[in-house]
Design a protein around this motif. Structure first.
Motif, PDB file in Angstrom:
ATOM      1  N   ASP A  20       0.790  -1.229   0.000  1.00 58.83           N
ATOM      2  CA  ASP A  20       0.000   0.000   0.000  1.00 58.83           C
ATOM      3  C   ASP A  20       0.825   1.284   0.000  1.00 58.83           C
ATOM      4  O   ASP A  20       0.336   2.337   0.340  1.00 58.83           O
ATOM      5  CB  ASP A  20      -0.973  -0.004   1.176  1.00 58.83           C
ATOM      6  N   GLY A  21       2.085   1.216  -0.353  1.00 57.47           N
ATOM      7  CA  GLY A  21       2.881   2.431  -0.518  1.00 57.47           C
ATOM      8  C   GLY A  21       3.722   2.799   0.680  1.00 57.47           C
ATOM      9  O   GLY A  21       3.737   2.136   1.712  1.00 57.47           O
ATOM     10  N   ASP A  22       4.479   3.886   0.506  1.00 57.75           N
ATOM     11  CA  ASP A  22       5.391   4.443   1.492  1.00 57.75           C
ATOM     12  C   ASP A  22       6.452   3.457   1.968  1.00 57.75           C
ATOM     13  O   ASP A  22       6.896   3.508   3.107  1.00 57.75           O
ATOM     14  CB  ASP A  22       4.635   5.038   2.680  1.00 57.75           C
ATOM     15  N   ALA A  23       6.880   2.569   1.088  1.00 59.02           N
ATOM     16  CA  ALA A  23       8.025   1.699   1.369  1.00 59.02           C
ATOM     17  C   ALA A  23       9.266   2.402   0.849  1.00 59.02           C
ATOM     18  O   ALA A  23       9.305   2.839  -0.299  1.00 59.02           O
ATOM     19  CB  ALA A  23       7.862   0.350   0.681  1.00 59.02           C
ATOM     20  N   VAL A  24      10.268   2.541   1.704  1.00 57.16           N
ATOM     21  CA  VAL A  24      11.523   3.174   1.299  1.00 57.16           C
ATOM     22  C   VAL A  24      12.636   2.165   1.531  1.00 57.16           C
ATOM     23  O   VAL A  24      12.845   1.713   2.663  1.00 57.16           O
ATOM     24  CB  VAL A  24      11.802   4.465   2.109  1.00 57.16           C
ATOM     25  N   PHE A  25      13.318   1.814   0.456  1.00 60.52           N
ATOM     26  CA  PHE A  25      14.426   0.885   0.570  1.00 60.52           C
ATOM     27  C   PHE A  25      15.668   1.620   1.063  1.00 60.52           C
ATOM     28  O   PHE A  25      15.771   2.842   0.950  1.00 60.52           O
ATOM     29  CB  PHE A  25      14.695   0.200  -0.769  1.00 60.52           C
ATOM     30  N   THR A  26      16.627   0.870   1.592  1.00 61.56           N
ATOM     31  CA  THR A  26      17.820   1.458   2.203  1.00 61.56           C
ATOM     32  C   THR A  26      18.562   2.381   1.250  1.00 61.56           C
ATOM     33  O   THR A  26      18.930   3.499   1.633  1.00 61.56           O
ATOM     34  CB  THR A  26      18.759   0.345   2.704  1.00 61.56           C
ATOM     35  N   ASP A  27      18.783   1.946   0.015  1.00 63.87           N
ATOM     36  CA  ASP A  27      19.497   2.789  -0.953  1.00 63.87           C
ATOM     37  C   ASP A  27      18.758   4.100  -1.201  1.00 63.87           C
ATOM     38  O   ASP A  27      19.373   5.157  -1.349  1.00 63.87           O
ATOM     39  CB  ASP A  27      19.676   2.062  -2.282  1.00 63.87           C
ATOM     40  N   GLU A  28      17.445   4.029  -1.253  1.00 61.71           N
ATOM     41  CA  GLU A  28      16.642   5.231  -1.461  1.00 61.71           C
ATOM     42  C   GLU A  28      16.720   6.150  -0.245  1.00 61.71           C
ATOM     43  O   GLU A  28      16.854   7.370  -0.389  1.00 61.71           O
ATOM     44  CB  GLU A  28      15.188   4.867  -1.727  1.00 61.71           C
ATOM     45  N   ALA A  29      16.642   5.572   0.948  1.00 61.19           N
ATOM     46  CA  ALA A  29      16.720   6.367   2.178  1.00 61.19           C
ATOM     47  C   ALA A  29      18.068   7.081   2.270  1.00 61.19           C
ATOM     48  O   ALA A  29      18.126   8.259   2.657  1.00 61.19           O
ATOM     49  CB  ALA A  29      16.498   5.485   3.400  1.00 61.19           C
ATOM     50  N   MET A  30      19.129   6.396   1.890  1.00 66.71           N
ATOM     51  CA  MET A  30      20.456   7.019   1.927  1.00 66.71           C
ATOM     52  C   MET A  30      20.540   8.181   0.941  1.00 66.71           C
ATOM     53  O   MET A  30      21.121   9.229   1.261  1.00 66.71           O
ATOM     54  CB  MET A  30      21.537   5.974   1.653  1.00 66.71           C
ATOM     55  N   LEU A  31      19.928   8.023  -0.227  1.00 61.60           N
ATOM     56  CA  LEU A  31      19.909   9.112  -1.207  1.00 61.60           C
ATOM     57  C   LEU A  31      19.082  10.287  -0.697  1.00 61.60           C
ATOM     58  O   LEU A  31      19.495  11.446  -0.800  1.00 61.60           O
ATOM     59  CB  LEU A  31      19.373   8.617  -2.550  1.00 61.60           C
ATOM     60  N   LEU A  32      17.926  10.012  -0.118  1.00 60.12           N
ATOM     61  CA  LEU A  32      17.105  11.093   0.440  1.00 60.12           C
ATOM     62  C   LEU A  32      17.852  11.832   1.552  1.00 60.12           C
ATOM     63  O   LEU A  32      17.761  13.062   1.655  1.00 60.12           O
ATOM     64  CB  LEU A  32      15.775  10.542   0.948  1.00 60.12           C
ATOM     65  N   ASP A  33      18.618  11.096   2.366  1.00 58.88           N
ATOM     66  CA  ASP A  33      19.443  11.735   3.405  1.00 58.88           C
ATOM     67  C   ASP A  33      20.489  12.655   2.782  1.00 58.88           C
ATOM     68  O   ASP A  33      20.749  13.748   3.296  1.00 58.88           O
ATOM     69  CB  ASP A  33      20.129  10.685   4.282  1.00 58.88           C
ATOM     70  N   LYS A  34      21.085  12.220   1.681  1.00 51.09           N
ATOM     71  CA  LYS A  34      22.071  13.071   1.001  1.00 51.09           C
ATOM     72  C   LYS A  34      21.419  14.353   0.490  1.00 51.09           C
ATOM     73  O   LYS A  34      22.020  15.430   0.562  1.00 51.09           O
ATOM     74  CB  LYS A  34      22.721  12.319  -0.164  1.00 51.09           C
ATOM     75  N   LEU A  35      20.200  14.238  -0.025  1.00 51.93           N
ATOM     76  CA  LEU A  35      19.494  15.437  -0.492  1.00 51.93           C
ATOM     77  C   LEU A  35      19.198  16.376   0.674  1.00 51.93           C
ATOM     78  O   LEU A  35      19.290  17.600   0.525  1.00 51.93           O
ATOM     79  CB  LEU A  35      18.216  15.047  -1.227  1.00 51.93           C
ATOM     80  N   ASP A  36      18.872  15.823   1.849  1.00 53.88           N
ATOM     81  CA  ASP A  36      18.677  16.642   3.050  1.00 53.88           C
ATOM     82  C   ASP A  36      19.979  17.339   3.433  1.00 53.88           C
ATOM     83  O   ASP A  36      19.978  18.524   3.793  1.00 53.88           O
ATOM     84  CB  ASP A  36      18.194  15.785   4.223  1.00 53.88           C
ATOM     85  N   ASP A  37      21.091  16.607   3.377  1.00 54.25           N
ATOM     86  CA  ASP A  37      22.396  17.190   3.695  1.00 54.25           C
ATOM     87  C   ASP A  37      22.726  18.331   2.735  1.00 54.25           C
ATOM     88  O   ASP A  37      23.239  19.371   3.153  1.00 54.25           O
ATOM     89  CB  ASP A  37      23.497  16.130   3.626  1.00 54.25           C
ATOM     90  N   LEU A  38      22.411  18.143   1.463  1.00 53.28           N
ATOM     91  CA  LEU A  38      22.641  19.186   0.466  1.00 53.28           C
ATOM     92  C   LEU A  38      21.845  20.437   0.817  1.00 53.28           C
ATOM     93  O   LEU A  38      22.368  21.552   0.769  1.00 53.28           O
ATOM     94  CB  LEU A  38      22.253  18.679  -0.929  1.00 53.28           C
ATOM     95  N   ASP A  39      20.586  20.252   1.215  1.00 44.62           N
ATOM     96  CA  ASP A  39      19.753  21.382   1.613  1.00 44.62           C
ATOM     97  C   ASP A  39      20.308  22.098   2.834  1.00 44.62           C
ATOM     98  O   ASP A  39      20.097  23.299   3.001  1.00 44.62           O
ATOM     99  CB  ASP A  39      18.320  20.934   1.888  1.00 44.62           C
TER     100      ASP A  39
END
Length: 107
Positions: free
Chosen positions: A30-49
């Motif tokens: 039903d959605g909102d599944a985040v895999f580890t590789d994706e979570a690490m990329l999203l964290d990098k985008l947060d760090d960039l911000d």
């Protein structure tokens, strides 16, 4: 393997927008599944911000391209993108071509 891709905060926002089709649209169930590789990329985008220097791996770029296709593609394989999205997709794709042995070219 690290790449030389540098993105702006605006480009990071586009990538986050792309990600929502896959993450909220659901990989499984039903959605909102985040895999580890994706979570690490999203964290990098947060760090960039947050103003930090961020480096991206080939795998990060592959994920970005998958998100882009899921967000901008249609059932017939055509892409519908804004000018900014086209420029960013080209930038990511060009960086990936530097690593032909490390990534899946079937985008």
């Amino acid at each position: 393997m690290q790449t030389e891709l540098q993105i702006t905060r605006h480009e990071a926002a586009i990538i986050r927008m792309w990600s929502q089709e896959t993450i909220s649209g659901g990989h499984w169930g039903d959605g909102d599944a985040v895999f580890t590789d994706e979570a690490m990329l999203l964290d990098k985008l947060d760090d960039l911000d947050a103003g930090e220097h961020v480096t991206f791996t080939v795998r990060n770029l592959e994920i970005m391209m998958h998100w882009m296709i899921a967000h901008c593609g249609d059932h017939s394989g055509n892409l519908s993108m804004s000018g900014d999205e086209e420029q960013l997709a080209r930038k990511i794709s060009e960086e990936l071509t530097k690593f032909p042995d490390l990534y899946n070219t079937d985008f």
